[in-house]
Design an enzyme around this catalytic site. Sequence first.
Site, short mmCIF file in Angstrom:
data_model
loop_
_atom_site.label_atom_id
_atom_site.label_comp_id
_atom_site.label_asym_id
_atom_site.label_seq_id
_atom_site.Cartn_x
_atom_site.Cartn_y
_atom_site.Cartn_z
N TRP A 75 0.86 -1.18 0.00
CA TRP A 75 0.00 0.00 0.00
C TRP A 75 0.89 1.24 0.00
O TRP A 75 1.77 1.37 0.86
CB TRP A 75 -0.89 -0.02 1.24
CG TRP A 75 -1.86 1.10 1.38
CD1 TRP A 75 -2.67 1.62 0.42
CD2 TRP A 75 -2.11 1.87 2.56
NE1 TRP A 75 -3.43 2.64 0.93
CE2 TRP A 75 -3.11 2.82 2.24
CE3 TRP A 75 -1.61 1.83 3.86
CZ2 TRP A 75 -3.59 3.73 3.17
CZ3 TRP A 75 -2.09 2.72 4.79
CH2 TRP A 75 -3.07 3.67 4.44
N ALA B 18 -6.70 -5.01 7.16
CA ALA B 18 -7.67 -3.96 6.85
C ALA B 18 -8.92 -4.50 6.18
O ALA B 18 -9.88 -3.74 5.98
CB ALA B 18 -7.02 -2.91 5.94
N LYS C 179 -13.52 -0.90 6.17
CA LYS C 179 -14.10 -1.69 5.09
C LYS C 179 -15.16 -2.65 5.61
O LYS C 179 -16.29 -2.65 5.14
CB LYS C 179 -13.01 -2.47 4.36
CG LYS C 179 -12.24 -1.65 3.32
CD LYS C 179 -11.27 -0.70 3.96
CE LYS C 179 -10.46 0.07 2.90
NZ LYS C 179 -9.52 1.01 3.53
N ASP D 225 -0.84 -5.80 9.07
CA ASP D 225 -1.85 -4.82 8.66
C ASP D 225 -3.05 -5.61 8.16
O ASP D 225 -3.02 -6.20 7.08
CB ASP D 225 -1.29 -3.92 7.56
CG ASP D 225 -2.27 -2.83 7.13
OD1 ASP D 225 -3.42 -2.84 7.61
OD2 ASP D 225 -1.88 -1.97 6.32
#
Length: 394
Positions: free
Chosen positions: A127, A210, A243, A208
């Site tokens: 990212w 997400a 999300k 991470d």
Amino acid sequence: MLENLKPQAADKILELMQFYREDPRDNKVDLGVGVYKDATGHTPIMRAVKAAEKQLWEQETTKSYTALSGDPAFGAAMRDLVLADTVPADRVAAIATPGGTGAIRQAFELARLANPDTTVWTSNPTWPNHLSILKFMGLPNREYAYFDEASCTVDFDAMMASLADVKAGDVVLLHGCCHNPTGANLTLDQYGKVADLIAEKGALALVDIAYQGFGDGLEEDAAPTRLLASKLPEMMIAASCSKNFGVYRERAGCLMAISERAEQTANAQGSLNFLNRQNYSFPPDHGARLVTMILTDPALKADWMAELEEVRQGMLTLRQNLADELRQRTNSDRFDFIAQHRGMFSRIGATPEEVLKIREDFGIYMVGDSRMNIAGLNDRTVPLLAEAIAKTCA
């Protein structure tokens, strides 16, 4: 003094959004911004979030601060969602953060506080904001091999060869599921081998996560993080609620730090609280409280899980439909990987020149590295994208 400020480079995704807004074509398609959209192009509020907000409006009696760490109930709920009973609760320190980005930033800060000489290892690609934050903070960054551009799959052998250079005290940043930007994930067995390497090197894993629930399911998507936590003495987890709860603008995130021993947790928690105080002091509460209410209320949680599963299945269907369309139009299996990728994103292996041509000729917007947001598609636009890719890239 302000006249000395230098112009900053525009964020490429935000710049792409501006180009899209200015495009007058009626049939344009936005596959750039990383936000879930339904078949109508709308980002809906989930049913359970609406219900929780109504309850909160009726029951909330104060807008006073919670704590530097946020409401402890949020940290506990997120720990249960991500880790379940993988590690004892008394080994886990947690803080609420402004979204997953805030959790990543605070994780980098905690790593630097623990080891000023740390180097953060990130996948190639990762990212872009990971790299931007590291650069801004002045933290050393090294990349490890990850994505094979030819096959659009993980090159695990190259990844392990890269990570052989990790030093004790370094941080290895891993994507918990639904790798952004590629959509290509490690297998559970491969995560286990990475965990063994990190433990051998004396490094610290930072996960991470997400998109839990967007890939193979809530439990399945948490399995790699839980495996790492079961094999490593210490680790950090940056979790986002943007999300899977759809609370993008509420900025609900959580950073967890797992210590080797329970007696170390108080010190880790104190350090996390300190970092929050130095940055934004008390974290935002509204989104975090909604998430807590949903995860601790059986009826709300069941409805949330059901709607999240509908979202996940919808994206899998779009992936399969696009792969089928491309197979038919190209008469090859070159793009079958799209159906195997998971989450919102896939990188299709187009060159920047091909991405630009797709935008100019077909009005389809994706990031320059060919990352596209699968959730930006629908039944009408899947054939349009397949035609554009087949005519431009095949």
